[in-house]
Design a protein around this motif. Structure first.
Motif, PDB file in Angstrom:
ATOM      1  N   MET A 182     -13.135  11.294  48.735  1.00 20.69           N
ATOM      2  CA  MET A 182     -12.153  11.708  49.447  1.00 20.69           C
ATOM      3  C   MET A 182     -11.166  10.211  49.433  1.00 20.69           C
ATOM      4  SD  MET A 182     -12.131  14.064  52.939  1.00 20.69           S
ATOM      5  CE  MET A 182     -10.659  13.480  53.248  1.00 20.69           C
ATOM      6  N   THR A 183     -11.577   8.561  49.549  1.00 23.26           N
ATOM      7  CA  THR A 183     -11.818   7.590  49.576  1.00 23.26           C
ATOM      8  C   THR A 183     -11.285   7.390  48.244  1.00 23.26           C
ATOM      9  OG1 THR A 183     -13.615   6.682  49.630  1.00 23.26           O
ATOM     10  CG2 THR A 183     -12.570   6.759  51.987  1.00 23.26           C
ATOM     11  N   LYS A 184     -12.116   7.652  47.136  1.00 25.75           N
ATOM     12  CA  LYS A 184     -11.765   7.202  46.162  1.00 25.75           C
ATOM     13  C   LYS A 184     -11.079   7.868  44.788  1.00 25.75           C
ATOM     14  CE  LYS A 184     -14.991   4.746  44.441  1.00 25.75           C
ATOM     15  NZ  LYS A 184     -14.639   2.603  44.655  1.00 25.75           N
ATOM     16  N   ILE A 229      -5.935  12.564  51.343  1.00 29.72           N
ATOM     17  CA  ILE A 229      -5.132  12.331  52.340  1.00 29.72           C
ATOM     18  C   ILE A 229      -6.643  12.337  53.774  1.00 29.72           C
ATOM     19  CG2 ILE A 229      -4.107  13.447  54.266  1.00 29.72           C
ATOM     20  CD1 ILE A 229      -2.155  15.066  52.825  1.00 29.72           C
ATOM     21  N   PRO A 230      -6.482  11.378  54.299  1.00 30.68           N
ATOM     22  CA  PRO A 230      -5.618  10.807  55.042  1.00 30.68           C
ATOM     23  C   PRO A 230      -5.762   9.252  53.701  1.00 30.68           C
ATOM     24  CG  PRO A 230      -6.972  10.334  56.394  1.00 30.68           C
ATOM     25  CD  PRO A 230      -7.189  11.574  55.372  1.00 30.68           C
ATOM     26  N   PHE A 231      -6.334   9.391  52.697  1.00 37.39           N
ATOM     27  CA  PHE A 231      -6.335   7.568  52.030  1.00 37.39           C
ATOM     28  C   PHE A 231      -5.572   7.990  51.223  1.00 37.39           C
ATOM     29  CE2 PHE A 231     -10.715   9.549  53.776  1.00 37.39           C
ATOM     30  CZ  PHE A 231     -10.953   8.532  55.280  1.00 37.39           C
ATOM     31  N   LEU A 282      -2.855  19.887  50.611  1.00 40.47           N
ATOM     32  CA  LEU A 282      -2.219  19.208  51.653  1.00 40.47           C
ATOM     33  C   LEU A 282      -1.748  18.026  50.461  1.00 40.47           C
ATOM     34  CD1 LEU A 282      -3.469  19.668  54.765  1.00 40.47           C
ATOM     35  CD2 LEU A 282      -1.216  19.999  54.294  1.00 40.47           C
ATOM     36  N   THR A 283      -2.650  17.408  49.513  1.00 36.94           N
ATOM     37  CA  THR A 283      -2.371  16.262  49.062  1.00 36.94           C
ATOM     38  C   THR A 283      -2.190  16.365  48.040  1.00 36.94           C
ATOM     39  OG1 THR A 283      -4.848  15.690  49.166  1.00 36.94           O
ATOM     40  CG2 THR A 283      -3.249  14.533  47.817  1.00 36.94           C
ATOM     41  N   ALA A 325      -5.600  15.640  43.451  1.00 35.73           N
ATOM     42  CA  ALA A 325      -5.680  17.062  43.696  1.00 35.73           C
ATOM     43  C   ALA A 325      -5.696  18.845  43.751  1.00 35.73           C
ATOM     44  CB  ALA A 325      -4.281  17.379  45.227  1.00 35.73           C
ATOM     45  N   LEU A 326      -5.793  19.125  43.049  1.00 30.67           N
ATOM     46  CA  LEU A 326      -5.589  20.319  42.173  1.00 30.67           C
ATOM     47  C   LEU A 326      -7.029  20.251  40.706  1.00 30.67           C
ATOM     48  CD1 LEU A 326      -4.757  22.921  40.374  1.00 30.67           C
ATOM     49  CD2 LEU A 326      -4.837  21.427  37.894  1.00 30.67           C
TER      50      LEU A 326
END
Length: 564
Positions: free
Chosen positions: A189-191, A195-197, A250-251, A278-279
């Motif tokens: 998620m961070t790389k 959300i939230p990064f 959400l992203t 996100a997709l």
């Protein structure tokens, strides 16, 4: 021959080797595991490379884009004084990506993962101004959070008995595997800026445009998606699939709405990258990891093409990035205009474009699934936003005329146009070719006619609503929705949260720690010890006085002895 052309010719040869080797591995269903033992008396002390079609094919696409980026940089970075440093950083970036995609070992994967983060920081701050330094610090700190996830995942793997994650048994699901997957999902998620990064990805636009075309298409941002593809079996667990489904939707919605309202050309492309990531995460969460991988390949091609076209346009316009002024590209540069048109159509998923083959399959298979209405609405709102900002860019840059000064100079370059045309030609047939190679089409997709044309009908409905309610919408927005406008443009205020709030928090904590250092830290530290030892001087004086007194007494006793 310049250093950029030499490196481009070197990489293009490796591209052909790895690409045809990946086709061989795919068609004959072969996997090679190469292990080089470093420490013979230590368990898991070897260096392992997993040569399967997933990693080798993706690495070949990275090599193709990198070679064209070097050809492009021969003109774009021609006046740069540090071209050797720039090319060395890009080569190390490519090697880090290759180590990441070919590693079945989480320890060796950490080397590539950490290398991507550190070298991306060096590339983002390449121009060495305040904006670049701020963007680089936000980028490297966000990626450091992902490094923590990988390190904690290594701890879980050590307790499971090996650093190799390809031999894990998904059926033996225990708390260590849950802990490992939590760490891997957090790192991904961070790389991949979910959300939230999400704030670091538009900020990384401060890097040179050739770097942006490489970072935002096939290397840094897709590293998290590729890591989750390696762990795709774990998404059979209900909790992780539902969590990633909600975060990705959400992203997708946040980035799509922000791209529809943004005026900066490079930032619109960055937000479109975020929506495509996100997709991919969405298709992973519903179990379609092959389609996520396929969309990652096609996205690398057309997004690199879009970045190269945007960089050529901005470079020729003297750094102008406002899409309200840019326009009329087809009239003064047909090759650049048609390259941009092809990338915009692929971004929107127009039939028979490069992005259509992967995006359409994801949408249609999702329509066949049994998901609730909220997920359905969020997903198609994000897809409609993708269509809107894609055709918005087509209108603002290709159809509408130039909105700046009446006189300007546009200069085309041979190397820039060559890389753009070559990548556009590759993007024309790549989507269809890979769809034939990766999927057998033995399972038919059965949909109603309305659902088959749902995306197109939704786009027509949006255009009709804009035409009918155009005047009330303008009045409504100008009257009271400035807060809502900035809310969406600033990515739900994630950029402010990631920069100003945390920077002020760190500054406050730093001041408190400084006061502690100047207070009790000084008393118990160097100053206090120095004062203590200075206060010990009276002991030395006492010892000196004592020795003097003893010497005088001895002399007095000797004198008495001689007198007697």
């Amino acid at each position: 021959m310049s250093i950029f052309l030499m490196l481009a010719s070197f990489l293009i040869n490796f591209f052909f080797f790895f690409f045809f080797w990946a086709l061989y591995l795919l068609l004959f269903n072969k996997i090679y595991l190469y292990e080089y033992e470093l420490f013979s008396h230590v368990s898991s002390g070897g260096f392992i490379l997993l040569l399967d079609w997933l990693g080798v094919m993706f690495f070949s696409i990275v090599l193709l884009i990198s070679s064209l980026v070097f050809i492009y940089s021969n003109s774009y970075m021609s006046g740069d004084l540090y071209s050797v440093r720039f090319s060395s950083l890009v080569i190390m970036f490519i090697l880090s990506m290759g180590l990441l995609v070919l590693s079945p070992n989480l320890m060796s994967l950490l080397l590539g993962w950490d290398g991507l983060g550190l070298i991306s920081y060096a590339l983002v701050i390449y121009y060495q101004n305040v904006r670049s330094f701020n963007a680089g610090m936000l980028t490297v700190l966000s990626n450091r959070l992902g490094d923590i996830g990988i390190l904690l995942g290594i701890v879980a793997l050590v307790n499971l008995g090996s650093w190799n994650f390809i031999f894990l048994d998904i059926m033996n699901f225990n708390y260590l595997l849950v802990w490992l997957l939590c760490c891997v999902v957090f790192a991904a998620m961070t790389k991949s800026a979910q959300i939230p990064f999400s704030a670091w990805l538009p900020a990384a636009m401060a890097a040179p445009t050739p770097v942006s075309s490489l970072v935002h298409s096939s290397t840094l941002v897709t590293a998290g998606v590729f890591l989750l593809i390696r762990f795709h079996d774990f998404f059979l667990h209900f909790f992780f699939s539902q969590w990633m489904l909600l975060v990705s939707l959400l992203t997708l919605l946040m980035s799509g709405v922000g791209a529809c309202l943004e005026m900066d050309f490079k930032k619109v492309i960055a937000l479109s990258t975020l929506s495509q990531l996100a997709l991919m995460m969405f298709s992973l969460s519903i179990g379609l990891w092959e389609l996520a991988y396929f969309h990652m390949l096609t996205h690398a091609i057309f997004k690199a093409l879009l970045f190269l076209c945007a960089g050529s346009l901005i470079h020729s316009m003297g750094g102008l990035q406002d899409i309200r002024i840019l326009g009329g590209v087809l009239s003064f540069s047909p090759s650049l205009g048609y390259g941009m048109l092809l990338s915009f159509l692929s971004l929107a998923g127009v039939p028979f474009s490069c992005g259509f083959y992967s995006k359409d399959l994801i949408i249609e298979i999702f329509l066949m699934m049994d998901k609730n209405l909220i997920y359905f609405i969020l997903f198609f709102l994000g897809v409609f936003c993708t269509l809107i900002y894609s055709f918005r860019l087509v209108y603002m840059l290709l159809i509408k005329g130039y909105g700046g000064f009446s006189y300007y100079m546009y200069h085309e370059d041979l190397f820039m146009n060559f890389s753009i045309i070559l990548l556009a030609m590759w993007g024309v047939f790549f989507g269809g070719m890979m769809s034939w190679l990766l999927f057998d089409y033995s399972n038919l997709i059965m949909l109603l006619f309305f659902l088959k044309l749902f995306t197109f009908s939704g786009l027509c409905l949006i255009f009709w609503m804009l035409l009918v309610f155009l005047v009330p919408l303008k009045f409504f927005v100008s009257l009271s929705l400035n807060f809502v406008y900035f809310y969406f443009v600033l990515m739900w205020y994630l950029s402010l949260i990631s920069s100003f709030i945390f920077s002020n928090l760190y500054r406050y904590l730093g001041l408190k720690m400084f006061k502690g250092d100047m207070g009790w830290g000084e008393v118990l530290g160097g100053v206090g010890l120095s004062s203590f030892f200075l206060n010990l001087k009276f002991i030395q004086d006492m010892q000196y006085n004592l020795l003097t007194s003893q010497f005088i007494i001895i002399l007095f006793l000797f004198s008495l002895m001689f007198l007697i």
